[in-house]
Design a protein around this motif. Structure first.
Motif, short mmCIF file in Angstrom:
data_model
loop_
_atom_site.label_atom_id
_atom_site.label_comp_id
_atom_site.label_asym_id
_atom_site.label_seq_id
_atom_site.Cartn_x
_atom_site.Cartn_y
_atom_site.Cartn_z
N GLN A 91 -10.08 -5.75 -2.73
CA GLN A 91 -9.19 -5.32 -3.82
C GLN A 91 -7.79 -5.94 -3.66
O GLN A 91 -7.02 -6.00 -4.59
N GLY A 92 -7.50 -6.37 -2.47
CA GLY A 92 -6.18 -6.94 -2.21
C GLY A 92 -5.68 -6.56 -0.84
O GLY A 92 -6.40 -5.93 -0.05
N ALA A 93 -4.49 -6.96 -0.55
CA ALA A 93 -3.93 -6.67 0.77
C ALA A 93 -2.50 -6.20 0.62
O ALA A 93 -1.80 -6.57 -0.33
N ASP A 94 -2.10 -5.35 1.57
CA ASP A 94 -0.69 -4.96 1.63
C ASP A 94 0.00 -5.98 2.53
O ASP A 94 -0.38 -6.15 3.68
N ILE A 95 0.98 -6.61 1.98
CA ILE A 95 1.66 -7.68 2.73
C ILE A 95 3.14 -7.34 2.85
O ILE A 95 3.78 -6.99 1.85
#
Lengths: 228, 180
Positions: free
Chosen positions: A165-169
Motif C-alpha cells: 500500500q505504500g511506505a512511511d518515509i
C-alpha cells in the motif's frame, strides 16, 4: 695678497686644476647625477606599475561596460533562488510540498529543525519531512530534491512499514543558504570571469527554474537589489 | 753636415713643456666637467619627463578607478554570481552520499526481496530488514553487498545482525552496512 695667490696658482696649477676638476665632478656625481639616476630607476618602476595598473583598469572597465545588466540580473536571480542569503522558510515549504506531490507522495508532516548547521562554506537548516507513498518513487523524489531550484541535501533516509500500500518515509534534509559576501572586490581587484562550466551551470539552473512551478521558484525575498 | 745648437736656456724649455702639459690637463679637465654637467642635465631632464609621465598615468588610473567605482554594482553582481556558482557547483546535480548509498543498496537487492524497513543515517550507514523467499535470494543479497565490484567499494563492512527462517521457508534478515 692677490699677487701671492696668483703666483701660488701659477706655480701649482698642474695640481690645483685637476683637483678642482675632480672635486667639481665629485660634487656633481654626489649631489646631482647619483640621486637623479636612483630616482629615475625608482620612478621607472613606479611608472611601469602605474602603466600596468592603468591598462588593467581600462580592461576591467571595458569588461564591466560590456556586461549585459539585464542578463546579469537574471543570472543573479537564478543563483539567489538556488542559494539565497536568507533561510526563506516559506519558499522551502512550498517547494518541498510541490516536489513531493509531483513525485507521487503525500506529505504527513514537515518540521523545521536545527538551524545554523555548516555545510561546506555555506549554512544550512534541517527540515524533517514525513511522507507516505510507494517506495518505488523514492529515487525519483530524492533526485528531484537534489536537483531542485533550491540547494537541498538529503541527510537521513528512514523507510518504515513498507508494504504494497505504500511506505512511511522520513527524510531529514539540509537546506542551504549563505549570507552575502562582505567583500565584493576593490577597484583594482581582478574581475571574476565566468567560465563555460559556469555558463553551463547557469543554463542548468535556468532550466530547473523554468520547469518548476513559478509560485515559489522565481524571486527570492528581501531587497530587490541587495547591494543598495 | 748640419749642426743645430739650442741656445735657449733650459728653464725656458722646461717651462714650455710644463705649459703644453697644462693645456692638455686643462682640456681633459674641462671635458670631464662638461660631461658631468651634461649627465646632470640629462638625468634632470629625464626625471622631469618621467614625473610628467607618472602624473599622466596617475590621472589615467584615477579616472579608470572612478569608472570602475561607477560600475561597482555590476562588479558586485559578478562577484556574487561567481561566489554562488562555486558553491552551487559542488551540490547541484551531485547526489548526496546518503542518496547514492540508498540507490546502490536498492540496486543490489534481489528483485524477490521485500524490504520492510530501511534506514540510511548521516554517515551513510544503512540498516535494513528484508524478507527473502529462498536461500538463493539470501545468498545473492549477501554476495552482491560484499562483492567490491558490485558495491563499487562503497561499503567497508556488512553485518548480518539477525537471520530467521519461518515455517513457510521465508528468510527474514536484518543487515547493517557501514559505508566508507
Amino acid at each position: 695678497m692677490k699677487k701671492e695667490i696668483i703666483k701660488f696658482y701659477l706655480e701649482y696649477k698642474l695640481y690645483i686644476f685637476p683637483a678642482v676638476v675632480a672635486l667639481s665632478s665629485l660634487f656633481l656625481i654626489i649631489f646631482a647625477i647619483y640621486p637623479q639616476t636612483a630616482k629615475l630607476i625608482d620612478g621607472q618602476k613606479s611608472a611601469s606599475q602605474l602603466a600596468g595598473k592603468s591598462e588593467f583598469l581600462e580592461t576591467k572597465v571595458q569588461a564591466l561596460e560590456s556586461v549585459d545588466g539585464e542578463d546579469l540580473a537574471r543570472k543573479v536571480r537564478f543563483v539567489l533562488n538556488a542559494l539565497p542569503a536568507e533561510k526563506d522558510f516559506a519558499n522551502v515549504l512550498a517547494l518541498l510540498q510541490q516536489l513531493t506531490a509531483e513525485s507521487g507522495f503525500s506529505v504527513s508532516s514537515i518540521a523545521l529543525g536545527n538551524s545554523g548547521t555548516k555545510m561546506g562554506n555555506s549554512d544550512s537548516f534541517d527540515v524533517r519531512m514525513e511522507i507516505r507513498g510507494s517506495k518505488v518513487f523514492l529515487q525519483g523524489l530524492l533526485s528531484n530534491l537534489e536537483n531542485s531550484p533550491r540547494l537541498i541535501r538529503v541527510k537521513v533516509i528512514d523507510i518504515s512499514s513498507a508494504n504494497q500500500q505504500g511506505a512511511d518515509i522520513a527524510l531529514s534534509l539540509g537546506v542551504l543558504y549563505s549570507g552575502l559576501p562582505k567583500d565584493f572586490g576593490a577597484a583594482d581587484s581582478p574581475l571574476p570571469e565566468l567560465t563555460s562550466a559556469d555558463e553551463g551551470l547557469i543554463a542548468a539552473l535556468e532550466k530547473i527554474n523554468t520547469t518548476t512551478p513559478t509560485s515559489f521558484a522565481q524571486s527570492p525575498r528581501g531587497k530587490a537589489n541587495p547591494f543598495e | 753636415m748640419k749642426i743645430s745648437i739650442n741656445l735657449l736656456p733650459p728653464e725656458l724649455t722646461a717651462q714650455k713643456k710644463k705649459s703644453v702639459k697644462f693645456i692638455k690637463i686643462q682640456f681633459i679637465g674641462i671635458s670631464i666637467v662638461l660631461v658631468m654637467i651634461f649627465l646632470s642635465s640629462l638625468t634632470l631632464a629625464l626625471r622631469i619627463l618621467q614625473n610628467r609621465n607618472i602624473s599622466l598615468y596617475q590621472a589615467r588610473v584615477a579616472g579608470a578607478e572612478q569608472r570602475v567605482s561607477d560600475l561597482k554594482n555590476t562588479q558586485a553582481s559578478l562577484t556574487l554570481l561567481k561566489n554562488r556558482l562555486q558553491v552551487i557547483d559542488q551540490y547541484l546535480g551531485v547526489a548526496s552520499k546518503q542518496t547514492s548509498i540508498y540507490q546502490l543498496v536498492d540496486k543490489l537487492l534481489p528483485q524477490s526481496a521485500v524490504v520492510s524497513s530501511i534506514s540510511v543515517d548521516q554517515t551513510g550507514g544503512v540498516t535494513f530488514v528484508a524478507v527473502l523467499p529462498d536461500n538463493s535470494a539470501l545468498e545473492s543479497l549477501v554476495t552482491n553487498l560484499t562483492d567490491t565490484e558490485e558495491n563499487k567499494e562503497k561499503f567497508s563492512q556488512v553485518t548480518i545482525e539477525s537471520l530467521n527462517r519461518d515455517k513457510q521457508g521465508l528468510y527474514r534478515t536484518s543487515l547493517r552496512i557501514k559505508a566508507i
